[in-house]
Design a protein around this motif. Structure first.
Motif, PDB file in Angstrom:
ATOM      1  N   ARG A  24     -36.218  20.776  44.708  1.00  0.00           N
ATOM      2  CA  ARG A  24     -36.848  21.449  45.848  1.00  0.00           C
ATOM      3  C   ARG A  24     -37.339  20.439  46.879  1.00  0.00           C
ATOM      4  N   PHE A  25     -37.262  19.144  46.538  1.00  0.00           N
ATOM      5  CA  PHE A  25     -37.694  18.115  47.479  1.00  0.00           C
ATOM      6  C   PHE A  25     -36.542  17.549  48.303  1.00  0.00           C
ATOM      7  N   LYS A  26     -35.337  17.511  47.710  1.00  0.00           N
ATOM      8  CA  LYS A  26     -34.240  16.833  48.396  1.00  0.00           C
ATOM      9  C   LYS A  26     -32.898  17.273  47.822  1.00  0.00           C
ATOM     10  N   VAL A  27     -31.953  17.553  48.702  1.00  0.00           N
ATOM     11  CA  VAL A  27     -30.562  17.773  48.309  1.00  0.00           C
ATOM     12  C   VAL A  27     -29.806  16.486  48.585  1.00  0.00           C
ATOM     13  N   PHE A  28     -29.100  15.980  47.592  1.00  0.00           N
ATOM     14  CA  PHE A  28     -28.450  14.683  47.698  1.00  0.00           C
ATOM     15  C   PHE A  28     -26.966  14.842  48.006  1.00  0.00           C
ATOM     16  N   ALA A  29     -26.501  14.198  49.065  1.00  0.00           N
ATOM     17  CA  ALA A  29     -25.102  14.278  49.462  1.00  0.00           C
ATOM     18  C   ALA A  29     -24.278  13.241  48.712  1.00  0.00           C
ATOM     19  N   GLN A  30     -23.043  13.589  48.402  1.00  0.00           N
ATOM     20  CA  GLN A  30     -22.105  12.683  47.748  1.00  0.00           C
ATOM     21  C   GLN A  30     -20.792  12.673  48.512  1.00  0.00           C
ATOM     22  N   GLN A  31     -20.019  11.653  48.318  1.00  0.00           N
ATOM     23  CA  GLN A  31     -18.696  11.578  48.924  1.00  0.00           C
ATOM     24  C   GLN A  31     -17.752  12.588  48.270  1.00  0.00           C
TER      25      GLN A  31
END
Length: 381
Positions: A24-31
């Motif tokens: 709920r704090f951060k959505v992490f992007a990936q390649q």
């Protein structure tokens, strides 16, 4: 015999596990993350290609909304997979702040019900046989709403959905102990879900999410009970340490996964009537390898459960041999089934080591290059 049963195993992967996720704090992007449902299906097809037992993909609506669901289903078939369960989403709209099908406002309830019925339309278009229902509905404060009235509203919505189901279709009702409702959750446990499904009939069954229980809950008892009553429709497999962590299945307690699979097998649930679905969010681990490893974890737990000497176990139980009976289970659990599964994959024309085979395939490098730019899929898309 064990290999024959394992060869028939079917584990469904979720489309949302291929998108970006986080806390709920951060959505992490990936390649290389898919930008649309078509690319999600392409990634899911890789999981099936390397494991051989993940032939269907669950969709989440509206996250996986497309112009033509018939076309999406054709695309899936061309990739060698199919569309599995359709998951409804009545928890990410501002109108649902006080609930969806249990909301005090009839207009909001109608909006939520229309979405559920639309999901059945999507089932018709894709050939899916299963609708999955999870409601975030509940209240945060005592007195906020009438608890009994909310159950009446829930029952009404479930009845309308049940009436809409076609031949060979069913819905699975999911439960969750808490979150995001913190005082009363309208479907908080298996008993509530079971009561609603029992009232409706054979097309309504319960789905057990392995992360949706209080600490110390004996999930295998729930599995055994629901199987005995003919009301276990499927699993959402994941792992938890504290709450609904949605970690990779088998990561927190592989022995629990073994115990669950043993009850499934003993109760006659090892077959198409009980769906083995993953429900995970790969926040920090790569998406496709995370799914491959999860499929392998379920497969390994199943293999161990199939190795239990049930005749010896029954004899020890009849004789009241407490330690002997436990030893039968532990002998199976402590067996290294990886060589057996490697042989099985080789016999199926697959690489014995799916993780290594995927790493060598170059698929990740390919999608990382091809999917540069655009909007990546993630929570809410």
């Amino acid at each position: 015999m064990v290999k024959d049963l394992l060869r028939r195993q079917h584990i469904e992967t979720p489309s949302w596990a291929y998108g970006n996720s986080g806390t709920r704090f951060k959505v992490f992007a990936q390649q290389g993350v898919p930008r649309d449902p078509y690319e999600k299906l392409a990634d899911a097809a890789q999981v099936h290609a390397f494991t051989g037992i993940a032939p269907t993909v669950a969709l989440h609506i509206p996250w996986d909304r497309v112009d033509s669901y018939e076309d999406l289903a054709r695309h899936a078939r061309a990739l060698g997979v199919g569309i599995g369960a359709i998951n409804s989403n009545v928890f990410q709209d501002d109108d649902y702040k006080l609930g969806s099908v249990t909301h005090p406002d009839q207009a909001v309830r109608r909006k939520a019900l229309d979405h559920l019925l639309h999901c059945v339309d999507i089932m018709d278009a894709t050939g899916s046989a299963t609708l999955k229902l999870w409601f975030s509905d509940g209240t945060n404060y005592p007195g906020q709403d009438d608890i009994r009235a909310r159950q009446d509203r829930l029952a009404f919505a479930l009845e309308r959905v049940y009436e809409r189901l076609g031949e060979g279709q069913r819905f699975l009702l999911e439960y969750k102990l808490f979150e995001p409702a913190f005082y009363v959750t309208d479907v908080p446990d298996w008993g509530t879900a079971y009561a609603h499904c029992l009232r409706l009939g054979d097309k309504a069954q319960v789905v057990v999410d392995t992360g949706h229980h209080a600490p110390g809950t004996n999930i295998e008892f729930i599995v055994a009970f629901l199987l005995r009553e003919g009301k276990l429709g499927g699993f959402d497999f994941n792992s938890r340490f504290y709450a609904d962590d949605d970690l990779m299945v088998g990561a927190a307690d592989p022995f629990q996964l073994f115990r669950i699979m043993f009850e499934v097998i003993c109760g006659g649930g090892y077959g198409p009537q009980v769906a083995f679905m993953l429900d995970q969010c790969h926040n920090i681990e790569p998406k496709i390898p995370g799914q491959i490893r999860s499929v392998m974890n379920v497969q390994e737990a199943t293999a161990k459960a199939l190795l239990v000497d049930r005749d010896a176990l029954a004899a020890a139980q009849r004789e009241g041999d407490v330690l002997g009976a436990n030893a039968v289970l532990m002998d199976a659990y402590n067996t290294d089934v990886r060589p057996l599964l490697g042989e099985l994959r080789a016999e199926m024309g697959l690489d014995p080591d799916p993780m290594a085979a995927y790493a060598r395939s170059g698929y990740f490098e390919k999608i990382a290059a091809e999917r540069a730019g655009g909007t990546q899929s993630g929570w809410g898309a």
